[in-house]
Design a protein around this motif. Structure first.
Motif, mmCIF file in Angstrom:
data_model
loop_
_atom_site.group_PDB
_atom_site.id
_atom_site.type_symbol
_atom_site.label_atom_id
_atom_site.label_comp_id
_atom_site.label_asym_id
_atom_site.label_seq_id
_atom_site.Cartn_x
_atom_site.Cartn_y
_atom_site.Cartn_z
ATOM 1 N N ASP A 146 -10.707 -4.115 5.003
ATOM 2 C CA ASP A 146 -11.361 -5.252 5.191
ATOM 3 C C ASP A 146 -10.547 -6.219 4.497
ATOM 4 O OD1 ASP A 146 -13.965 -4.164 6.150
ATOM 5 O OD2 ASP A 146 -14.393 -3.603 3.907
ATOM 6 N N GLN A 147 -10.969 -7.676 4.651
ATOM 7 C CA GLN A 147 -10.008 -8.634 3.928
ATOM 8 C C GLN A 147 -10.950 -9.048 2.847
ATOM 9 O OE1 GLN A 147 -9.859 -11.677 2.605
ATOM 10 N NE2 GLN A 147 -7.569 -11.551 2.610
ATOM 11 N N ASN A 200 -12.707 -12.512 2.267
ATOM 12 C CA ASN A 200 -13.876 -12.634 3.204
ATOM 13 C C ASN A 200 -15.066 -11.910 2.906
ATOM 14 O OD1 ASN A 200 -12.265 -14.468 4.835
ATOM 15 N ND2 ASN A 200 -11.763 -12.742 6.494
ATOM 16 N N ASN A 246 -5.229 -16.527 -2.002
ATOM 17 C CA ASN A 246 -6.868 -16.259 -2.088
ATOM 18 C C ASN A 246 -7.839 -17.300 -2.527
ATOM 19 O OD1 ASN A 246 -6.059 -13.639 -1.358
ATOM 20 N ND2 ASN A 246 -6.667 -12.679 -3.356
#
Length: 390
Positions: free
Chosen positions: A99-100, A103, A132
């Motif tokens: 996953d990011q 997000n 980020n």
């Protein structure tokens, strides 16, 4: 996602009520600042509010704390059971390695209905990369600055926190005694550090926020030098500084030693260090500004003619720490212009070191607790430089 083998809060540093009180006080400060939701990314503040601690904070983690409603904790899958063991937060938002994380965090904020709220984040945070921050700003719009809000709560320690710092001080004292005991002609910097760290760990210390600062001979005249196999020769100095940790609460200590003949300049500078530290400790009183101990020490140093050999603050707050620092110097300093009033329950490390750059360093320090009438040093080791026959 649960496991009967990992009990909620089983490894927490404090009981649940302690964290409930901290969160309530944090929410009051957020409301006063006009903030609805704060995203906390610093491991020290996360630990303070939740108890979560892991050496894996190099991967993304965030506590999303609203003024009203249940918080959300975004955590990597590998850290999930660590999170259960260390906190009393029942539900975590767990992301996978594919996953990011940013997000994922944004989706959590949107799912909880917080995207339209006044959201703050610590814009000075060491663990908030520019990329980020820009991604969060792009997806959420204006982000307000939450820097320093949670830190206000960490400045004055509770009785339970002071007990942990005092325990850490007992570990660092054991380690420093061992390090001083290892100082002899032919010993290496590695020998000293091995004795210091091994003994402090045997006494109870956990991993610390920064490595010991140990150097001998001319290498000691370079600030923040670390051990690199140098050996102590005849008429050489040795510089030793270290910290120890108990439940992430730290204490630190600095001492000096000299093998054989000590030049008069070093003798005079060492005496100035002792006098400067004594003056600084005497100036620590409730109600005095944080600059008072520094100014008292600096006067001694200036009067002795060593202004150019001491170009730093006299001390900094100490308590919760994760690498890369063992102190809370980003929270509060003892330095010129810092007018925050000293209060009982504050804790500081005061390292007074003077350097003939490239030649030698002499220094001495104490970790202290501010009391109702002054301060209480947590070490019983003699402050005078250790003289060892060559």
């Amino acid at each position: 996602m649960t496991s009967d083998a990992v009990q909620q809060g089983s490894e927490s540093a404090f009981p649940k009520q302690e964290y409930d009180g901290r969160v309530a006080r944090a929410r009051a400060l957020l409301a006063k600042a006009g903030i609805d939701v704060v995203v906390v990314t610093g491991p020290e503040n996360i630990f303070y509010l939740t108890g979560q601690q892991t050496p894996g904070y190099y991967t993304f983690q965030a506590l999303v704390l609203p003024v009203e409603g249940e918080p959300a904790f975004v955590v990597r899958q590998l850290e999930y059971f660590n999170f259960i063991a260390n906190t009393f937060i029942a539900n975590a938002q767990v992301y996978q390695d594919g996953d990011q994380p940013v997000n994922f965090l944004v989706n959590v904020i949107k799912d909880r209905g917080w995207a339209s709220k006044r959201i703050a984040i610590d814009k000075r945070g060491w663990f908030l990369p520019v990329a980020n921050y820009e991604a969060l700003q792009d997806k959420l719009g204006i982000l307000h600055d939450g820097a320093g809000i949670i830190e206000q709560l960490r400045i004055v320690k509770s009785a339970a926190e002071l007990e942990k710092i005092a325990t850490a001080a007992s570990y660092v004292e054991a380690g420093m005694r061992a390090g001083l005991g290892a100082v002899k002609c032919g010993a290496s910097e590695n020998d000293l550090v091995s004795a210091m760290v091994g003994t402090s760990i045997a006494a109870g210390s956990e991993y610390v926020g920064m490595e010991p600062l140990v150097s001998v001979g001319r290498r000691s005249g370079v600030p923040h030098g670390t051990w690199r196999r140098g050996r102590i020769g005849a008429n050489d100095p040795a510089f030793l500084e270290m910290a120890a940790s108990h439940d992430r609460y730290h204490a630190a200590l600095m001492r000096s030693a000299w093998i054989g003949a000590m030049p008069q300049r070093a003798i005079d500078m060492e005496k100035t260090c002792q006098d400067g530290l004594s003056a600084a400790l005497e100036a620590i009183k409730p109600g005095a500004p944080c600059e008072a101990p520094h100014l008292a020490c600096q006067r001694i140093i200036d009067r002795a003619g060593y202004t150019e050999n001491f170009k730093k603050r006299v001390g900094y707050s100490i308590g919760i720490a994760f690498a890369p620092d063992w102190g809370e110097g980003g929270v509060l300093s003892l330095y010129t212009g810092v007018t925050t009033e000293l209060r009982p329950g504050m804790t500081f490390h005061l390292p007074v070191a003077m350097r003939d750059f490239g030649q030698f360093t002499v220094g001495v320090s104490e970790t202290v607790i501010v009391t109702e009438t002054g301060c209480r040093p947590l070490s019983t080791i003699d402050r005078s430089i250790l003289r060892v026959a060559g």
